[in-house]
Design a protein around this motif. Sequence first.
Motif, mmCIF file in Angstrom:
data_model
loop_
_atom_site.group_PDB
_atom_site.id
_atom_site.type_symbol
_atom_site.label_atom_id
_atom_site.label_comp_id
_atom_site.label_asym_id
_atom_site.label_seq_id
_atom_site.Cartn_x
_atom_site.Cartn_y
_atom_site.Cartn_z
ATOM 1 N N GLY A 132 0.826 -1.207 0.000
ATOM 2 C CA GLY A 132 0.000 0.000 0.000
ATOM 3 C C GLY A 132 0.857 1.253 0.000
ATOM 4 N N GLY A 133 0.247 2.353 0.431
ATOM 5 C CA GLY A 133 0.895 3.655 0.358
ATOM 6 C C GLY A 133 2.194 3.756 1.138
ATOM 7 N N VAL A 134 2.269 3.103 2.292
ATOM 8 C CA VAL A 134 3.465 3.266 3.136
ATOM 9 C C VAL A 134 4.587 2.311 2.709
ATOM 10 N N THR A 135 4.259 1.316 1.900
ATOM 11 C CA THR A 135 5.226 0.229 1.659
ATOM 12 C C THR A 135 6.481 0.704 0.922
ATOM 13 N N MET A 155 5.118 -9.667 -0.154
ATOM 14 C CA MET A 155 3.890 -10.370 -0.563
ATOM 15 C C MET A 155 2.699 -9.493 -0.232
ATOM 16 N N ASN A 156 1.680 -9.613 -1.070
ATOM 17 C CA ASN A 156 0.496 -8.793 -0.879
ATOM 18 C C ASN A 156 -0.728 -9.593 -1.291
ATOM 19 N N ARG A 157 -1.847 -9.337 -0.603
ATOM 20 C CA ARG A 157 -3.103 -10.027 -0.932
ATOM 21 C C ARG A 157 -3.355 -9.955 -2.431
ATOM 22 N N THR A 158 -3.251 -8.747 -3.006
ATOM 23 C CA THR A 158 -3.413 -8.577 -4.457
ATOM 24 C C THR A 158 -2.001 -8.551 -5.039
ATOM 25 N N LYS A 159 -1.599 -9.688 -5.609
ATOM 26 C CA LYS A 159 -0.188 -9.830 -6.004
ATOM 27 C C LYS A 159 0.231 -8.753 -7.006
ATOM 28 N N LYS A 160 -0.694 -8.363 -7.878
ATOM 29 C CA LYS A 160 -0.354 -7.386 -8.912
ATOM 30 C C LYS A 160 0.166 -6.071 -8.295
ATOM 31 N N ASN A 161 -0.398 -5.706 -7.140
ATOM 32 C CA ASN A 161 0.060 -4.462 -6.504
ATOM 33 C C ASN A 161 1.504 -4.586 -6.017
ATOM 34 N N ALA A 162 1.873 -5.779 -5.555
ATOM 35 C CA ALA A 162 3.268 -6.011 -5.134
ATOM 36 C C ALA A 162 4.176 -6.027 -6.359
ATOM 37 N N ASP A 223 5.096 -4.527 13.353
ATOM 38 C CA ASP A 223 3.802 -4.099 12.800
ATOM 39 C C ASP A 223 3.770 -2.580 12.777
ATOM 40 N N LEU A 224 3.466 -1.992 11.629
ATOM 41 C CA LEU A 224 3.431 -0.519 11.555
ATOM 42 C C LEU A 224 2.245 0.061 12.324
ATOM 43 N N ILE A 225 1.279 -0.798 12.629
ATOM 44 C CA ILE A 225 0.106 -0.339 13.393
ATOM 45 C C ILE A 225 0.519 -0.119 14.854
#
Length: 280
Positions: A132-135, A155-162, A223-225
């Motif tokens: 996402g934005g922070v990555t 790795m990302n849930r939506t691989k295309k974004n990674a 965890d960034l959270i």
Amino acid sequence: MNSYFVIGNPIDHSLSPLLHNYWFKKYKIQSEYKKKKLEENDLKDFTNDIRSNHSIKGANVTVPFKKKIIPFLDELSKVSEITGSVNTIIKQNGKLLGDNTDATAFEDTLNDMKYSIHEYGRPLTSLIIGAGGVTSSIIFAIEKLNNAEGTYYIMNRTKKNADDLALKNLPNVNLKPKVLDWGDIPKNLDIIINTTSVGLIKDEELNLDFSTYKGSKNTLFYDLIYNPKETNFLIDARKRGNKVMNGKMMFILQAKKAFLEWTKVDVDIDDEVLKLLDND
Ligand SMILES: NC(=O)c1ccc[n+]([C@@H]2O[C@H](COP(=O)([O-])OP(=O)(O)OC[C@H]3O[C@@H](n4cnc5c(N)ncnc54)[C@H](OP(=O)(O)O)[C@@H]3O)[C@@H](O)[C@H]2O)c1
């Protein structure tokens, strides 16, 4: 009275005003820091307001505008240029400079914990979860902490974004992360970072299996959270005997750096600040 803003949408959740207004009071600086909810088509007017209004001295930028703000700024710091992300706007002689203090804050926290190539004598192997934005800030920092050596993964849930982030969107990152399928956890990782928003709501689960890391006391789960203080990602890591870190210090350090750039005051991180952000 000088003004500073944090802009985003949604913006209610932001704890930046709490932190910056605490420091304005503590250091007796006549300024106020406010939240501003904007739509994307307000960005141009907002940046023009900063340029023309003498009392507006700077701003922070949060989700979803860290990239979208860039066309409306005059200059970018090197970190913002590389990451394509701006979280801090600094006004200099009527011009607006975009900077990214998220990346340097994250890097500083890992250096403080001695997770760097200099301490280990070898590159650290990391897994970044999320795209996402922070990555991009995390990728920048991991590359830097490893002197652009070794291997790290995303790795990302939506691989295309990674794929897009690793292969297309960061042309100035020399060492690219290897993109993995969701759930394909490598062995012998030194650092595993959750950059997703999973965990912001209590009880949310990433559903990734880290059982092979049972008893790995030097593997850091980051965890960034920071609100909640301990997500399930961190609770599980603590129970496995891993090292854990939440995003509170990163959040404080990104604010500290922005505050320094705006006011030239280098704030102390005291116990009161650490307590200020504890909501749970
Ligand atoms: N500590 C700090 O200073 C600091 C600074 C910045 C951000 N943060 C935190 O970092 C987190 C991410 O911020 P961001 O701006 O990058 O957010 P973002 O742009 O909205 O990205 C969200 C990420 O989470 C993933 N995701 C969302 N729901 C998911 C689910 N159910 N399962 C798996 N993955 C899921 C998304 O995957 P898809 O691509 O598949 O949608 C995406 O990779 C937030 O929690 C934020 O609070 C902390």
